[in-house]
Scaffold this motif. Structure first.
Motif, short mmCIF file in Angstrom:
data_model
loop_
_atom_site.label_atom_id
_atom_site.label_comp_id
_atom_site.label_asym_id
_atom_site.label_seq_id
_atom_site.Cartn_x
_atom_site.Cartn_y
_atom_site.Cartn_z
N SER A 143 43.54 24.91 34.41
CA SER A 143 42.72 25.11 33.09
C SER A 143 41.67 23.95 32.87
CB SER A 143 43.81 25.13 31.91
OG SER A 143 42.96 25.20 30.66
N TYR A 145 40.20 22.14 35.13
CA TYR A 145 39.35 22.27 36.19
C TYR A 145 38.10 23.18 35.46
CZ TYR A 145 36.75 23.88 40.00
OH TYR A 145 35.54 24.55 40.82
N GLN A 146 38.46 24.25 35.04
CA GLN A 146 37.63 25.06 34.39
C GLN A 146 37.00 24.63 33.20
OE1 GLN A 146 40.55 28.33 34.16
NE2 GLN A 146 39.78 29.50 35.79
N ASP A 149 34.43 21.93 34.28
CA ASP A 149 33.17 22.73 34.79
C ASP A 149 32.62 23.22 33.80
OD1 ASP A 149 31.85 23.77 37.25
OD2 ASP A 149 32.16 25.71 36.41
N LYS A 244 35.38 36.97 35.96
CA LYS A 244 35.43 35.43 36.09
C LYS A 244 34.31 35.00 35.09
CE LYS A 244 37.35 35.64 40.38
NZ LYS A 244 37.44 37.41 40.80
#
Length: 410
Positions: A143, A145-146, A149, A244
């Protein structure tokens, strides 16, 4: 002219604008510079953008479309009266105004900046790690990492106009342009991210300036908003990554796939009556002719079911749904700066279009207000958008569900 490390074969998109360069720029050396700028843009975007993978195209294909749309604006609107030097600056800015989107951001800003988001992400990870559960810790890391980003995606998108201007001024690959030329291109490019008042409210002496900076900025902004081509997204990537994509990116991708371009025309209507002419009164007074700019947007979805609205639509004075000559739905939107359209119930097609094109509506409202404020101007300006259904493309249920949910929640 361009560094040997950036040599590559120019793509065929260049051929679509060579005739435009020849007609509007004329000077062979400046046309050569535009060709080099095209190559530089192509080279820069060759491998795409790490953090904007699911963002619509902003490469040389986007630039070529903008150049062609700008020419259509020049023919459609009496306001624009540019010189050859103005066209060069405009076309160069079409290529370079988004160039920083492909550049990797300064990652140190994640822990040196004042944004509170990094601390929130860190707190969530630390909380999961303290609990000692391996699965939860791994989920927290994923989570994080997302979210990181998404954090950098927002930073790149929010500051890309200013960052692109700085790259135009600094990057050595553009050293074949003079310092003064780079500065004009940078200022025009940066202005595509300004608020409407900063552009339309700026003072200008028009053609008496060596470079008609204000009109070039307006043209770039208008052209940028009208790149509604389906080519800007890939239905293959969408189909394989539908779940996604982020909500905003997914909405815009789906919207592009059901939009089949647009057209700009102008209609002229005399506002003088015959009696005035018979009495010999001067017909060429301010506002004696109405110049109506008509933007026709072709869409591939005939969905006009009623939908409750949660927020009003800005810069729309009037909205009408009717049946076109071909029997398909046709929506007419009359643009007016400061106006608000706030029905309790709207049709889905209209709500979708106004949500997708909020920036366009505000730009048209500001443009109309600006045009009607010009002194000693024979034209009274009107701007109308026609959303025309040209085919009822069957949108797959899973894709339409995302579109419906997004529109219903805004």
């Amino acid at each position: 002219l361009i560094s040997a490390s950036y040599q590559c074969t120019a793509d065929y998109a260049l051929l679509q604008v060579m005739e435009i360069f020849r007609i509007f720029v004329c000077d062979p050396s400046e046309i050569d510079q535009l060709i080099c700028i095209h190559k530089y843009c192509c080279d820069t975007w060759k491998n795409g953008s790490k953090h904007l993978h699911f963002y619509t195209l902003h490469n040389q294909e986007h630039a070529v479309t903008l150049i062609k749309v700008a020419v259509r604006w020049i023919h459609a609107l009496s306001l624009f009266n540019l010189k050859r030097s103005d066209y060069f600056i405009l076309f160069a800015a079409c290529y370079l105004h988004d160039i920083s989107m492909v550049t990797l951001p300064d990652y140190t800003r994640f822990y040196t900046g004042t944004d509170t988001k990094p601390n929130q992400i860190l707190t969530s990870v630390e909380s999961a790690l303290r609990k000692g559960d391996t699965i939860r810790s791994q989920q927290a890391l994923l989570s994080a990492y997302q979210e990181i980003d998404a954090y950098f995606e927002r930073r790149i998108r929010s500051s890309h106009a200013q960052d692109s201007a700085q790259e135009i001024r600094r990057f050595r690959e553009l050293d074949f342009l003079s310092a003064n030329t780079r500065e004009f291109i940078a200022r025009v490019s940066e202005a595509h991210g300004y608020g409407v008042l900063d552009v339309y409210g700026a003072k200008s002496t028009g053609n008496s300036e060596l470079i008609n900076e204000k009109q070039i900025k307006i043209l770039l902004r208008l052209s940028d908003l009208l790149d509604m081509s389906r080519y800007r997204v890939s239905d293959v990537i969408l189909n394989h990554n539908l779940s996604k994509l982020g909500d905003v990116s997914r909405f815009h991708w789906i919207s592009h796939l059901i939009t089949d371009g647009c057209d700009i025309t102008a209609e002229y209507i005399s506002t003088e009556n015959q009696q005035s002419a018979q009495h010999g009164q001067n017909l060429l007074r301010n506002g004696c002719i109405t110049e109506k700019v008509v933007l026709t947007v072709n869409v591939l979805m005939s969905q006009t079911t009623p939908i409750h609205t949660k927020a009003p639509c800005c810069s729309i004075a009037e909205s009408n749904l009717s049946c076109g000559a071909d029997g398909q739905p046709l929506i007419k939107l009359v643009c007016e700066g400061g106006a608000v359209c706030k029905p309790d119930v709207c049709n889905f097609l209209c709500k979708w279009f106004t949500l997708k094109n909020d920036y366009l509506l505000k730009e048209f409202g500001a443009l109309k207000r600006y045009l009607n404020s010009i002194p000693e101007h024979f034209f009274a300006s009107e701007i109308e958008i026609r959303v025309k259904v040209i085919a009822d493309q069957k949108v797959p249920n899973d894709i339409f569900d995302y579109l419906r949910d997004y529109v219903s929640n805004h």
